[in-house]
Scaffold this active site. Sequence first.
Site, PDB file in Angstrom:
ATOM      1  N   LEU A 140      28.652  38.525  45.783  1.00 58.01           N
ATOM      2  CA  LEU A 140      29.318  39.404  44.694  1.00 58.01           C
ATOM      3  C   LEU A 140      28.678  39.008  43.258  1.00 58.01           C
ATOM      4  CD1 LEU A 140      32.478  40.424  46.021  1.00 58.01           C
ATOM      5  CD2 LEU A 140      30.394  41.998  46.221  1.00 58.01           C
ATOM      6  N   GLY A 141      28.743  37.710  43.405  1.00 52.59           N
ATOM      7  CA  GLY A 141      28.545  36.902  41.870  1.00 52.59           C
ATOM      8  C   GLY A 141      28.581  35.350  42.248  1.00 52.59           C
TER       9      GLY A 141
ATOM     10  N   GLY B 158      28.848  31.614  39.475  1.00 53.12           N
ATOM     11  CA  GLY B 158      29.234  31.151  38.388  1.00 53.12           C
ATOM     12  C   GLY B 158      29.258  29.374  38.574  1.00 53.12           C
ATOM     13  N   GLY B 159      29.942  28.675  37.306  1.00 50.34           N
ATOM     14  CA  GLY B 159      29.793  27.425  37.575  1.00 50.34           C
ATOM     15  C   GLY B 159      30.708  26.673  38.676  1.00 50.34           C
TER      16      GLY B 159
ATOM     17  N   GLY C 294      31.360  28.151  41.609  1.00 46.84           N
ATOM     18  CA  GLY C 294      30.565  28.362  42.884  1.00 46.84           C
ATOM     19  C   GLY C 294      30.247  29.886  43.115  1.00 46.84           C
TER      20      GLY C 294
ATOM     21  N   VAL D 200      31.100  34.182  44.638  1.00 48.53           N
ATOM     22  CA  VAL D 200      31.953  35.087  45.208  1.00 48.53           C
ATOM     23  C   VAL D 200      31.377  35.932  46.268  1.00 48.53           C
ATOM     24  CG1 VAL D 200      33.505  36.980  44.613  1.00 48.53           C
ATOM     25  CG2 VAL D 200      33.067  35.087  42.935  1.00 48.53           C
TER      26      VAL D 200
ATOM     27  N   LYS E  24      36.163  34.001  46.813  1.00 51.01           N
ATOM     28  CA  LYS E  24      35.881  32.757  45.713  1.00 51.01           C
ATOM     29  C   LYS E  24      35.817  31.608  46.433  1.00 51.01           C
ATOM     30  CE  LYS E  24      36.719  31.210  41.004  1.00 51.01           C
ATOM     31  NZ  LYS E  24      37.446  31.535  40.057  1.00 51.01           N
TER      32      LYS E  24
ATOM     33  N   ASP F 154      39.638  33.249  28.900  1.00 50.30           N
ATOM     34  CA  ASP F 154      38.176  33.589  29.172  1.00 50.30           C
ATOM     35  C   ASP F 154      37.945  35.080  29.326  1.00 50.30           C
ATOM     36  OD1 ASP F 154      35.670  32.854  29.449  1.00 50.30           O
ATOM     37  OD2 ASP F 154      35.803  32.623  31.761  1.00 50.30           O
TER      38      ASP F 154
END
Length: 330
Positions: free
Chosen positions: A48-49, A51-52, A54, A56, A70, A166
């Site tokens: 799904l996505g 980032g820094g 790891g 998802v 996640k 954030d």
Amino acid sequence: MDYQGSNVTDFLHANGHVMLERVDNNCNLRSFTRKEIDDITSGYSTVLGEGGFGKVYKGRLDGLCPVAVKIYKNGTKKKEFAKEVIVHSQINHKNIVRLFGCCIEENALAIVMEFVHNGNLYNILHCSNAKCSVPFPLDKRLDIAIESAEVLSCMHSMYSPVLHGDIKPANILLDVNLRPKISDFGIARLLAADATHHTRYVVGCIGYMDPLFCRSGILTPKSDVYSFGVVLLEIITRKKAVDGDIILAQSFDEALRNEKHVRQMFDQEIANDKKNVKFLEDVTKLAAECLKMEDKMRPEMAEVANKLRTIKEAYHQSKVGNSTGNKEFL
């Protein structure tokens, strides 16, 4: 696995170290094994996505409930992982992504949470693909802003206040009715009585970070207010917070010196209706308050939510008035 505690709560107590004496940990969190996470995600088949932290993945809990899982990179510090779980577990609100549980096995740290069907606000605002471009009227944008402001206000007013740290459109997920769900508590902190948090590391996303935090390393609820001000600008302009060398907050500050220039920044989808301009200008004024350099001059999130509700009510009344007038004319 080097951790031999009996359950998730023991793990959080052993690794959290964030005001646990004032926190009633959520004992309803389920504990998942690495094998169960593999089964839930069908072998990590749908990303799904990323980032820094790891990646998802999409999955199904108990074979039925859609979830987002996640998965943290190997080497993630247990202390930071525990902090995220503790903070997330403290917030019970309809506009927070629900946390179901976590996996605490060595090099298999993961959290299982609610799957939110409509992606995130960033994609709605900035997707250039015609297939994902959808009408985005002003009233719906105001609703998203209001509910997002309300949940941040709730977080800031908790007994142990929670600071997100954030806030940005990518962390505002949208359900099937485009109702917002705040996500990603990797930076979030439970605040002490003085409502500040000092860190040696500047964390957050360029374009949204409070300039005062960048200079001092001191995170306060007013840091969230600043970030939310940038989100408000994105909602009414449909411009990215950072686009190449252009910083939206800086462009907005320059445009404030000339009212017409600010109007030129508005998203034409909503600004083409001249009756919307007054309400867009009201949101602009509120965003300007949130983005003040002196944090004491910024409003609290509760005040931001109240002002947005007032703007929405005035917008609604204008539509009702126009509708009534048209009927009388006919």
